[in-house]
Scaffold this motif. Structure first.
Motif, PDB file in Angstrom:
ATOM      1  N   SER A 180     -27.300 -18.399  19.735  1.00 19.92           N
ATOM      2  CA  SER A 180     -25.819 -18.580  19.971  1.00 19.92           C
ATOM      3  C   SER A 180     -25.263 -17.010  19.312  1.00 19.92           C
ATOM      4  O   SER A 180     -25.972 -16.817  18.443  1.00 19.92           O
ATOM      5  CB  SER A 180     -25.172 -19.657  19.364  1.00 19.92           C
ATOM      6  OG  SER A 180     -25.265 -19.694  18.107  1.00 19.92           O
ATOM      7  N   ILE A 181     -24.221 -16.597  19.584  1.00 18.60           N
ATOM      8  CA  ILE A 181     -23.643 -15.402  19.255  1.00 18.60           C
ATOM      9  C   ILE A 181     -22.169 -15.845  18.890  1.00 18.60           C
ATOM     10  O   ILE A 181     -21.338 -16.429  19.596  1.00 18.60           O
ATOM     11  CB  ILE A 181     -23.780 -14.228  20.250  1.00 18.60           C
ATOM     12  CG1 ILE A 181     -25.357 -13.989  20.367  1.00 18.60           C
ATOM     13  CG2 ILE A 181     -23.257 -12.984  19.597  1.00 18.60           C
ATOM     14  CD1 ILE A 181     -25.666 -12.945  21.196  1.00 18.60           C
ATOM     15  N   GLU A 182     -21.965 -15.247  17.536  1.00 21.96           N
ATOM     16  CA  GLU A 182     -20.576 -15.331  17.115  1.00 21.96           C
ATOM     17  C   GLU A 182     -20.186 -13.837  16.555  1.00 21.96           C
ATOM     18  O   GLU A 182     -20.959 -13.044  16.294  1.00 21.96           O
ATOM     19  CB  GLU A 182     -20.462 -16.299  16.090  1.00 21.96           C
ATOM     20  CG  GLU A 182     -20.624 -17.558  16.362  1.00 21.96           C
ATOM     21  CD  GLU A 182     -20.667 -18.540  15.158  1.00 21.96           C
ATOM     22  OE1 GLU A 182     -20.309 -18.432  14.248  1.00 21.96           O
ATOM     23  OE2 GLU A 182     -21.076 -19.901  15.491  1.00 21.96           O
ATOM     24  N   GLN A 220     -27.742 -10.509  26.103  1.00 20.16           N
ATOM     25  CA  GLN A 220     -28.769 -10.933  27.219  1.00 20.16           C
ATOM     26  C   GLN A 220     -29.567 -10.216  27.738  1.00 20.16           C
ATOM     27  O   GLN A 220     -30.700 -10.443  28.172  1.00 20.16           O
ATOM     28  CB  GLN A 220     -27.807 -11.605  28.144  1.00 20.16           C
ATOM     29  CG  GLN A 220     -27.025 -13.221  27.799  1.00 20.16           C
ATOM     30  CD  GLN A 220     -25.678 -13.475  28.540  1.00 20.16           C
ATOM     31  OE1 GLN A 220     -25.195 -12.858  29.681  1.00 20.16           O
ATOM     32  NE2 GLN A 220     -25.325 -14.794  28.433  1.00 20.16           N
ATOM     33  N   LEU A 241     -22.263 -10.562  24.360  1.00 20.22           N
ATOM     34  CA  LEU A 241     -23.187 -11.172  25.231  1.00 20.22           C
ATOM     35  C   LEU A 241     -23.894 -10.553  26.293  1.00 20.22           C
ATOM     36  O   LEU A 241     -25.120 -10.872  26.470  1.00 20.22           O
ATOM     37  CB  LEU A 241     -22.142 -12.639  25.555  1.00 20.22           C
ATOM     38  CG  LEU A 241     -21.835 -13.538  24.759  1.00 20.22           C
ATOM     39  CD1 LEU A 241     -21.038 -14.400  25.340  1.00 20.22           C
ATOM     40  CD2 LEU A 241     -23.020 -14.171  23.963  1.00 20.22           C
ATOM     41  N   LEU A 276     -16.546 -10.347  22.255  1.00 21.88           N
ATOM     42  CA  LEU A 276     -17.673 -11.355  22.343  1.00 21.88           C
ATOM     43  C   LEU A 276     -18.367 -11.244  23.856  1.00 21.88           C
ATOM     44  O   LEU A 276     -19.437 -11.362  24.013  1.00 21.88           O
ATOM     45  CB  LEU A 276     -17.208 -12.797  22.164  1.00 21.88           C
ATOM     46  CG  LEU A 276     -18.311 -14.092  22.270  1.00 21.88           C
ATOM     47  CD1 LEU A 276     -19.428 -13.587  21.263  1.00 21.88           C
ATOM     48  CD2 LEU A 276     -17.721 -15.307  21.950  1.00 21.88           C
ATOM     49  N   ASN A 277     -17.409 -11.237  24.898  1.00 23.33           N
ATOM     50  CA  ASN A 277     -18.347 -11.021  26.237  1.00 23.33           C
ATOM     51  C   ASN A 277     -19.108  -9.714  26.421  1.00 23.33           C
ATOM     52  O   ASN A 277     -20.002  -9.866  26.981  1.00 23.33           O
ATOM     53  CB  ASN A 277     -17.161 -11.214  27.260  1.00 23.33           C
ATOM     54  CG  ASN A 277     -16.641 -12.466  27.588  1.00 23.33           C
ATOM     55  OD1 ASN A 277     -17.301 -13.265  27.142  1.00 23.33           O
ATOM     56  ND2 ASN A 277     -15.463 -12.434  27.820  1.00 23.33           N
TER      57      ASN A 277
END
Length: 123
Positions: free
Chosen positions: A36-38, A19, A15, A11-12
């Motif tokens: 938001s991101i999942e 970004q 992101l 996930l990092n």
């Protein structure tokens, strides 16, 4: 043996990619709220999905692991372009998700406006 990344590490990474892509899209289309991101372990056909009304993007974990570069270079920007399209144009008439406005956003970003991926998951 290669280190198996945790869901949090994956996930990092997503992101960071998202970004950077979002910053580029904002330079092209104006300031917008970052979605938001999942991650989802359930996706087996869909690599990513943008829930535009919720300003949320869901990325398939299995695709991310097996097709890392394509996910970071194409799928994440593809989904972000859906959010930009919605933010700028609302729900378009006709070809709702891959219409002309979305295609133009993709092309301006520098990617072909492909509507579907050809990635397959191995067991």
């Amino acid at each position: 043996m290669e280190h198996m990344k945790t869901q949090n590490e994956l996930l990092n990474e997503v992101l960071i990619t998202a970004q950077a892509a979002w910053a580029r899209l904002q330079r092209q289309h104006g300031v917008m709220v970052f979605p938001s991101i999942e991650l989802s372990n359930r996706f087996t056909k869909t690599a990513g999905h943008c829930l535009v009304a919720q300003n949320k993007i869901v990325i398939g974990t299995k695709f991310l692991i097996q097709h890392h570069d394509n996910m970071h270079n194409v799928i994440i920007p593809h989904e972000l372009c859906h959010q930009v399209d919605f933010n700028k144009n609302g729900f378009p008439k006709g070809n709702r998700w891959h219409g002309k406005t979305w295609q133009n956003i993709m092309i301006r970003y520098g990617l072909p406006a492909d509507t579907y991926h050809t990635m397959e998951l191995t067991k």
